[in-house]
Design an enzyme around this catalytic site. Structure first.
Site, mmCIF file in Angstrom:
data_model
loop_
_atom_site.group_PDB
_atom_site.id
_atom_site.type_symbol
_atom_site.label_atom_id
_atom_site.label_comp_id
_atom_site.label_asym_id
_atom_site.label_seq_id
_atom_site.Cartn_x
_atom_site.Cartn_y
_atom_site.Cartn_z
ATOM 1 N N GLY A 134 -6.981 0.326 2.059
ATOM 2 C CA GLY A 134 -8.056 1.194 2.514
ATOM 3 C C GLY A 134 -7.723 1.984 3.753
ATOM 4 O O GLY A 134 -6.702 2.672 3.812
ATOM 5 N N LEU A 135 -8.587 1.872 4.792
ATOM 6 C CA LEU A 135 -8.443 2.700 5.990
ATOM 7 C C LEU A 135 -8.399 1.840 7.243
ATOM 8 O O LEU A 135 -8.818 0.683 7.250
ATOM 9 C CB LEU A 135 -9.579 3.723 6.083
ATOM 10 C CG LEU A 135 -11.017 3.235 6.313
ATOM 11 C CD1 LEU A 135 -11.297 2.879 7.779
ATOM 12 C CD2 LEU A 135 -12.010 4.290 5.853
ATOM 13 N N ALA A 136 -7.887 2.457 8.309
ATOM 14 C CA ALA A 136 -7.877 1.839 9.638
ATOM 15 C C ALA A 136 -8.354 2.893 10.633
ATOM 16 O O ALA A 136 -7.668 3.890 10.863
ATOM 17 C CB ALA A 136 -6.480 1.346 9.997
ATOM 18 N N SER B 235 -6.057 6.113 9.785
ATOM 19 C CA SER B 235 -4.957 6.046 8.820
ATOM 20 C C SER B 235 -5.493 5.564 7.476
ATOM 21 O O SER B 235 -6.499 4.860 7.412
ATOM 22 C CB SER B 235 -3.869 5.091 9.324
ATOM 23 O OG SER B 235 -3.378 5.499 10.582
ATOM 24 N N LEU B 236 -4.780 5.932 6.419
ATOM 25 C CA LEU B 236 -5.258 5.666 5.066
ATOM 26 C C LEU B 236 -4.093 5.271 4.174
ATOM 27 O O LEU B 236 -3.043 5.911 4.196
ATOM 28 C CB LEU B 236 -5.934 6.939 4.540
ATOM 29 C CG LEU B 236 -6.389 6.999 3.092
ATOM 30 C CD1 LEU B 236 -7.449 5.954 2.834
ATOM 31 C CD2 LEU B 236 -6.937 8.387 2.791
ATOM 32 N N CYS C 219 2.869 6.482 10.584
ATOM 33 C CA CYS C 219 2.837 7.090 9.249
ATOM 34 C C CYS C 219 4.049 7.974 8.993
ATOM 35 O O CYS C 219 4.006 8.885 8.167
ATOM 36 C CB CYS C 219 1.537 7.861 9.036
ATOM 37 S SG CYS C 219 0.079 6.811 9.265
ATOM 38 N N VAL D 58 4.706 3.341 7.985
ATOM 39 C CA VAL D 58 4.342 2.280 8.916
ATOM 40 C C VAL D 58 3.096 2.656 9.723
ATOM 41 O O VAL D 58 2.883 3.826 10.063
ATOM 42 C CB VAL D 58 5.515 1.961 9.871
ATOM 43 C CG1 VAL D 58 5.842 3.131 10.790
ATOM 44 C CG2 VAL D 58 5.229 0.701 10.691
ATOM 45 N N ARG E 56 0.849 -1.194 0.000
ATOM 46 C CA ARG E 56 0.000 0.000 0.000
ATOM 47 C C ARG E 56 0.883 1.242 0.000
ATOM 48 O O ARG E 56 2.084 1.189 0.253
ATOM 49 C CB ARG E 56 -0.908 0.003 1.243
ATOM 50 C CG ARG E 56 -0.143 0.040 2.537
ATOM 51 C CD ARG E 56 -0.993 0.368 3.750
ATOM 52 N NE ARG E 56 -0.227 0.191 4.977
ATOM 53 C CZ ARG E 56 0.682 1.032 5.446
ATOM 54 N NH1 ARG E 56 0.984 2.137 4.779
ATOM 55 N NH2 ARG E 56 1.328 0.768 6.571
ATOM 56 N N GLY E 57 0.263 2.386 -0.230
ATOM 57 C CA GLY E 57 0.980 3.639 -0.097
ATOM 58 C C GLY E 57 1.232 3.968 1.365
ATOM 59 O O GLY E 57 0.607 3.411 2.271
#
EC number: 2.3.1.181
Length: 218
Positions: A150-152, A137-138, A168, A74, A70-71
């Site tokens: 996706g997201l968290a 986060s994304l 991040c 961490v 993913r983009g």
């Protein structure tokens, strides 16, 4: 299929098998494949994004570190955190990558607003923040015009593992969660609101729910 969405509740899973299943779904889907959203809680894991740097792993201890495609940098996943994976045909929805990022940020902002939690996105750092503290986060990847990852969203979890990393890639980034801000402690309630907001923002007209036991743990 443009306005059809399949929502799969995966329960609690290890990260790697779900990551592999996302790849397989994206590689084998075609123009007729409906979009899907997978909702999951992961067992404790740190995931490094494609831009991840080793110096942002401070003291991971006994929590495994997984390299992801993913983009971003961490982050940490663990029980009590709602992870949503967006398997969307962007060409069919006429969305650019930036459009999708903005849509995901807005659906989180709208979800939190339902619980009287004011939040905002930041132009310099993807994700959603409450008074400077990160609540969501994304990280995404696009292949063949389709998104995955996706997201968290932190709902009701142990936030202490975030102290073992620079979340991040930001040193000292403070994390916060829904339950601390007067929102629900039950992830299922937040899932329902998140899906409702997604359907509204992207205009899905047919939504199918499933409790998915068949995601292969390759």
């Amino acid at each position: 299929m443009q306005n059809q969405l399949v929502v799969k509740r995966l329960g609690r899973r290890d990260y790697l098998p779900v990551w592999q299943a996302m790849h397989e779904f994206t590689d084998t889907r075609n123009e007729e494949t409906p979009d899907e959203v997978w909702l999951v809680e992961h067992n404790p894991v740190f995931t490094q994004g494609q831009a991840g740097k080793a110096e942002h792993l401070l003291n991971t201890g006994d929590i495994p570190v997984v390299q992801s495609d993913r983009g971003g940098q961490v982050t940490y996943h663990g029980p009590g955190q709602l992870v949503a994976y967006f398997l969307i045909n962007l060409r069919r929805k006429k969305l650019g990558v930036r459009d999708l990022v903005t849509t995901i940020e807005n659906l989180v902002i709208n979800t939190l607003k339902a619980y009287n939690i004011d939040s905002a996105a930041r132009p310099d750092a993807p994700g959603v923040y409450v008074e400077g503290r990160k609540i969501c986060s994304l990280g995404l990847r696009i292949r063949k015009g389709c998104s995955f990852h996706g997201l968290a969203l932190n709902v009701n979890m142990d936030l202490s593992p975030f102290l073992r990393i620079n979340p991040c890639g930001y040193q000292g980034m403070e994390m916060v969660q829904v339950s601390e801000l007067g929102g629900p402690t039950d992830i299922a309630l937040v899932e329902q609101q998140l899906v409702k907001e997604l359907v509204n923002l992207l205009g899905y007209e047919q939504v199918e729910f499933s409790t998915e036991a068949e995601v292969r743990e390759a």
